[in-house]
Each structure stands twice: as structure tokens, then as C-alpha cells.
Scaffold this motif. Structure first.
Motif, PDB file in Angstrom:
ATOM      1  N   GLN A  49      23.495   4.368 -16.303  1.00  0.00           N
ATOM      2  CA  GLN A  49      22.176   4.757 -16.777  1.00  0.00           C
ATOM      3  C   GLN A  49      21.295   5.208 -15.620  1.00  0.00           C
ATOM      4  N   ASP A  50      21.468   4.579 -14.461  1.00  0.00           N
ATOM      5  CA  ASP A  50      20.659   4.958 -13.301  1.00  0.00           C
ATOM      6  C   ASP A  50      20.946   6.406 -12.891  1.00  0.00           C
TER       7      ASP A  50
ATOM      8  N   TYR B  73      19.087   8.470 -15.249  1.00  0.00           N
ATOM      9  CA  TYR B  73      17.651   8.312 -14.977  1.00  0.00           C
ATOM     10  C   TYR B  73      17.216   9.180 -13.799  1.00  0.00           C
TER      11      TYR B  73
ATOM     12  N   LYS C 239      21.978   8.611 -22.860  1.00  0.00           N
ATOM     13  CA  LYS C 239      20.977   7.647 -22.415  1.00  0.00           C
ATOM     14  C   LYS C 239      20.839   6.533 -23.444  1.00  0.00           C
TER      15      LYS C 239
ATOM     16  N   CYS D 292      16.562   3.698 -20.961  1.00  0.00           N
ATOM     17  CA  CYS D 292      16.622   4.895 -20.120  1.00  0.00           C
ATOM     18  C   CYS D 292      16.016   6.090 -20.856  1.00  0.00           C
TER      19      CYS D 292
ATOM     20  N   TYR E 253      12.178   5.593 -21.022  1.00  0.00           N
ATOM     21  CA  TYR E 253      11.547   5.687 -19.697  1.00  0.00           C
ATOM     22  C   TYR E 253      11.529   7.146 -19.211  1.00  0.00           C
ATOM     23  N   THR E 254      12.672   7.826 -19.292  1.00  0.00           N
ATOM     24  CA  THR E 254      12.721   9.203 -18.771  1.00  0.00           C
ATOM     25  C   THR E 254      11.819  10.134 -19.584  1.00  0.00           C
TER      26      THR E 254
ATOM     27  N   PHE F  97      14.747  -1.527 -18.584  1.00  0.00           N
ATOM     28  CA  PHE F  97      15.930  -0.873 -18.015  1.00  0.00           C
ATOM     29  C   PHE F  97      16.958  -1.915 -17.578  1.00  0.00           C
TER      30      PHE F  97
END
Lengths: 216, 216, 216, 216
Positions: free
Chosen positions: A43-44, A47, A101, A105, A108-109, A204
Motif C-alpha cells: 500500500q505504501d 501511496y 488501493k 490508502c 488518504y490519497t 493506514f
């Protein structure tokens, strides 16, 4: 009191919730399940690409060339970190790149992209700040407590290191400068953005820890 | 097969999940808890304001004056519906306006704003389509099955009515037209956008049904 | 024929008009009035800041991380060149920074900002292309003909050099790749954007040569 | 003094230059060459489509639903006026629609699109204000002086009428409200935007009067 000191007071309950979270506790103890770390890294990587987009939007919208240059560099770094994730963790832990995602995620994005598209640069800067700031604080916190044989030592060192510290200091100074010239409504918008992104930082980590998938 | 027919096939599992959801079942039976409806209306009022922003962005970005005019009207209607929620349901059910978006509303609105800011108009149109389309289908489905003494009769009638049907037909025709001139990558983006927004429709109802709050 | 070869054919009348322009002729001969060069450098410094913004918007909107990284670098370089103008030419020729954009600079920068905000990335890339491409061609043309004692030798060397050539090649390759997946309407938009920016390149030099000011 | 009163003082030299311009003088006297009016109407039709886009962007970015609704209506009206130009003047004077924006129209529309994309809503509102405000003032000025057999009577009546007056009053009130909560840098940006758009109003008329074409 500096504006960012006031911000920190406001988000300290969220920061405490992050420190108390199982993800951070197990990361510190070196006992985080590899599946949890894999989910997190997948996920990072997703992101960071959108984080870079948000930073490029701030480069485009910033009033001063100095600020533009700063955000160009940060946007570049986000892509470079995304690549190094692939070259290190993806290879080391045999992680398949994820293309979807997961909820935190995704939320947030899209929040960062919407905010840097539609709100003022000052509010946009506030929205991206927690990703820098909370990582430094959490990184340093874990670094001081982590067992030496921690399998996630490289990850921890990155966010507890002096290079990242310098970046965070630049972001905090810029936030204070922008808050000084912002009107009251804009300053309220900055505080709200810091609160929302700090909450999403918690989400997250929580998504990775609970292996959250979309129910439908 | 029309592009929108193909889209419907792809989202039919999501549509079925919505029809099977407790929210829709109880709404049809007239047995939906008032607290659930209140939560839903509070979030819907917040949603509609940002939905209107997304539609205005499509007005700004559409290539043809006809399309621009259509989205100006839809953007206006979204605000008018938001107002009529206050004048009817908020008063009737003694609902306090909510100022905080809960997770599904937050994710959905930011997704629409980010997509209409950064993606092509065709992908943006696809992203706003499910809110029109699924509401018509669900509205009609409930209308045909709803008990006559249903306390939510007014809400049901709105989305099962001919005015809303006309709007949805315009949106579907436009989506088909835009798909015809889109390249393969853009068409794939349109399908993905319809899938994501359809999933978020489910989440929106699910959040109300489960009274979801932010954990931190 | 590559898409960019077709583009060059289409803009060749504009390129010829630039080569025939008094500004380029006198720059080549080393006889350009210092006032003309001063006006040009003042406006160029203002142009580069907004050119960097346009490039950052392309970084934010590009689909691929490789493309994002490229535009981050180009956006950074535009600010660095703007700074080096101040450190070199502004000092050397005792030029006062100008704060007001004159007509050609105003039209060109707003066109680039509007296009990279509202059009697809492919059309945005086409809009910024001539500033790279025509400068390389004009730089090389002048370099091959310039008198050796040319007072503007440094300026000429920059755009005729291998570093700049590499950048232009990257831009041309990207333009060809984007044209391949673009639909016919988008490809027409790309061609139009290249034509408009090439015309504005001519206007930019013409404004300096004629010392154009706003009439009101 | 209201903010908009201060604005009017600042742009009064530009307003005077417009009143003294041959275009306005001949329009008042009814002696404007039909070719001049044709050029003007052709460019106005192109202008209005992008003016509508700029207004839709303000609808998307405005903080308050009331403001969003106002800009949806204005954006709609701009397209409606564009259409009525075709139905009336294009037919009456046998005008061919023009597809290429001439220099003033090009500069003005791109300035409005770039500003409403990248600047705060307050600065964006200031940028679109002169098109409303100066037209009302010029319309009223001409109306009071125009010969009764003026062939351009319909055009004059539009901008001197009560409907348009109401719109302008709404715009001025909104500008004053936004200026109250704006910080000093944002207020300076608003004043600059009003100055630039007022200058471009002059250029728009001047281009028609001088039948300006692109030199290359």
C-alpha cells in the motif's frame, strides 16, 4: 507559541493512538508478522505515487520559487522512495506489487489529491505535513526502543535519520510561515487538514494490521 | 453492446450487494430505524455539496457547450436537493446537521473531487455516473416493492420518478458518446471509475446501517 | 512518419519566421541591442517560473512514475535556470528584475497554465514541447553561424549543448509515445497545442525586439 | 470605503481609456463599421464559452453553497448568451462563426482559466469581476448617450438593463465579502486580478476596432 506547536497539541491524541497501536508496538519489538509488513509496503508503494502527485501540485501552486523548488525535490523523492521499496523490500520479502488501493490508502490519497487540487497551497501543505512529521516522530520513537536484531531495522533507520529530519524541519518552517500570512478561515482549514491526515496515518497502519480488504 | 450495457454487467455484483443490503431491505419494508435514516441524510447533505463541486468541474472541463450546460444544471440541482433535504427531512425528523464526513462519505467525495480535478472528463463522467444510475435502479426497485405506508415514501418517489429518469438517461447517453471517442486506456479508466464509485455507493449505505464512526 | 516529424512539418512556417526574425538574425551576428536582450531576459525570468509550474502540473497528472520523475526534474531545472539568469545576465548587464509580464509573456504563460490545468496530459505535453524543441533548433542554428566574438555566446552555448539536446530528445520520445495511445480528438488537440506554443515563441522574441509595452 | 470602491478608483484610468476608445464612441454614435461588430461578436462567442468554464471552476471552489449556486447560474447564463449570439447577431449580420481566438481573446480567456484553476477563489472572483462590472458601466454610459436609431440597440439594452444590473450587484457584494476575510497578500492578488482583467477588456475592444490578426 508557534503554529506547529499548537498543531502538535491538537493531534497528540491521534499520535498517542498511533504509538499505542499494535502495528507500531510489534514493529518496535521486531515481532510484526511478515504478512502485515507486506500489506503495508504494497500500500505504501501505491501511496507514494499519489503523494508525489500531491507534492507536484503544491510545487505548481506555491507562490515563491523557493517553495516550488522544495516541492519539486519532495515530489521526486517520493517516486525515488517508491522505487527503492521495489528494489529492497519487494525483492527481500518476495512481495507482489498490489494494484488495488485498500480503504485507508484510497481515502488518504484521494484526500491529498483533492485538497491540493482545490484548496489553497497553505491548506494543501498542512494536508501533506503529517506524512512527514508523524513518520519522523514515530521513526525516532521506534528507533530509541527497537530491539537491535529488528528485521525492520532498515525501515526504522530511514525515518529516524538526519536526512529525513532535515526535510521535516523544512516542512514545519514552511507551515509556520504560511500560517502567519493566512487569514483566520484559512488557518482553521490548515488545522483541520492536519487533523484529518493524522487520522488517516492511523488508519493506514490499522488497515495493514487488520489486513483490511474491501467488503464488496 | 453499448458501453453502458457492458458497464452494468461489470457492476451487477455490486448492485446485487446493494439490493441485498439491510439498509435497502428495511427501507423497502418501511422498517428502517430512524437513526439509520438520520445518519444517512446527514451524510447525504455533506455528500451533495461536494458532488455539486465535482459536477461543476465537469462543466468546466467538458469539450462541448451542450455538455457544459448539462453539468451546470446537474451541479445546481445537487445544491437544490441538499437544501430541500434541510427543508424537509432535517425538519421532519428533527435531524441536526452533521459537519464531519464519516468514512464512506469522506472516501467517496474525495475520490470524486480528485478524479474530476485530475483525470480526463470522460473518466470524471464515469466516476459521477453511479450516483445517478444506481439511485434510479435502487429507487425503482424499492418503489415497486415498497409497502404503501412507508415512512420514507417521499425519498423513494424522488429517485423512482420521471424527472430523475430523464437525468439518468442523459448521463448514460453522454457516457456512451464519450466512450466512443476515448482511447483504450481512457476506456479502461472509465470502467474502473464506475466500479469504484459503485463500491462506494454500497459503502455509503453500509456506513449508515452500521452507524460507522471514525475509530480515532 | 513519427508524430513529431509530422508536427515539425506543420510548424515549419513558424520556425522559418523565427529564423528570419530580426531578433535571431542580430543575435547570430552579435549585434543585438543590449536593451533588446535585457527585455528578453527580464521576461524570460518571469516566463520560467510559470513554465516550471506548468511542468509540475504535468508531473502531477502524468500516468507513469517515469514521466512524473521526468517532469519533476524539468520543473526543478526551470527554476534553476531562472536563478542562474539572475546570477549571470542580470548582474553582467545590470538588468533590473521586471515584475510585469509583457503581452507575449502574459499570453504564453497563461496558455501553458490553463492547458496543463484543464487539458489531458498529452495535450499539456504538446503545449510545453515547443519551448524545448524550438530553442534547441534555434540554438543549434545560431551556434553554427554565430560570430566567435558574440557577446551572447553563453546564452547560445546553453541551448546548442548536449545536456539540453538530451532533454529535448526525452520530450520528443514522450510526445510520440503519448500520441500513439491518444484518440483522434486528443491527437488533434496535441497538434493545435504545438502550433499555438510555436506561434507564442515567435511573439516572445518579437515583443523583445519591438520593446512592446501594454498600451494601457 | 468598500473594497470595490477602492478597486474602481484603481481601474478608473482603464475605464476612461475604454470610454475614449473609438469602438465605444462609434458604438454610441451608431456608426461602428459592421466588420468591427462582426469581429467583436465572433470573438465574444469564443470568449463566453471559456468565461463559462472559469465560472464553473469558481462554482467548484467556492466555500459556501450560496456562492456555488450563484456561479452555476452565471456559468449557465454565459453559455445561453453565447447561443443567443448565434441565434440573433450571427444570423442578422450574416456572421460566420470564427474558430480561432485572436490575440486579446486568447490572452483574456487563458488568463481567466489559469487564474480560476490555480489561484484562490477570492482572486478568481476578482478576475471575472471586470467582465460583469465594466460591461454594466459601459452599457449604461452608452445607453444614456446612444442615438435612438442605433443599429446596435439590442446589444446596448442588454448590458444597461435591470437583469444584468442585479447580477453585477451580486458580484460586487461577493467581492466585498471575500475581501473582508482575505489576508493582505490575497487582497493584493485580488486588486491585481481586477487591474489585469480591466486592461484585457480594453484589449478585447481594441482588437476588434483594429481588426487585429496574428502576425504569424
Amino acid at each position: 507559541m508557534r503554529f506547529t506547536e499548537q498543531l502538535w497539541q491538537e493531534i497528540s491524541p491521534l499520535y498517542d493512538a498511533i504509538l499505542q497501536h499494535g502495528f507500531v508496538k510489534k514493529l518496535t519489538a521486531g515481532s510484526l508478522a511478515i504478512e502485515t509488513f507486506q500489506y503495508y509496503i504494497q500500500q505504501d508503494a501505491l501511496y507514494l505515487v499519489d503523494f508525489s502527485r500531491a507534492l507536484s501540485q503544491l510545487a505548481a501552486r506555491s507562490a515563491q520559487p523557493d517553495e516550488m523548488l522544495l516541492f519539486c525535490e519532495f515530489a521526486q523523492n517520493a517516486i525515488r522512495v517508491e522505487r527503492s521499496l521495489h528494489e529492497t523490500y519487494f525483492t527481500r520479502y518476495n512481495i507482489e506489487p498490489q494494484t488495488e488501493k485498500m480503504p485507508a490508502c484510497f481515502a488518504y490519497t484521494n484526500y491529498l489529491l483533492a485538497t491540493t487540487s482545490l484548496q489553497s497551497p497553505a491548506v494543501g501543505v498542512a494536508a501533506v505535513l503529517p506524512c512527514f512529521w508523524i513518520y519522523r516522530e514515530v521513526g525516532t520513537y521506534i528507533y530509541q526502543r527497537a530491539v537491535s536484531e529488528n528485521p525492520y531495522r532498515d525501515w526504522i533507520n530511514t525515518y529516524a535519520g538526519p536526512d529525513f529530519d532535515r526535510v521535516v524541519t523544512q516542512m514545519l518552517d514552511l507551515t509556520d510561515r504560511l500560517a502567519e500570512t493566512a487569514g483566520p478561515a484559512e488557518r482553521a482549514g490548515m488545522r483541520e487538514a492536519v487533523r484529518l491526515s493524522s487520522r488517516l496515518e492511523w488508519s493506514f497502519w490499522n488497515d495493514a494490521y487488520t489486513q483490511t480488504r474491501w467488503p464488496v
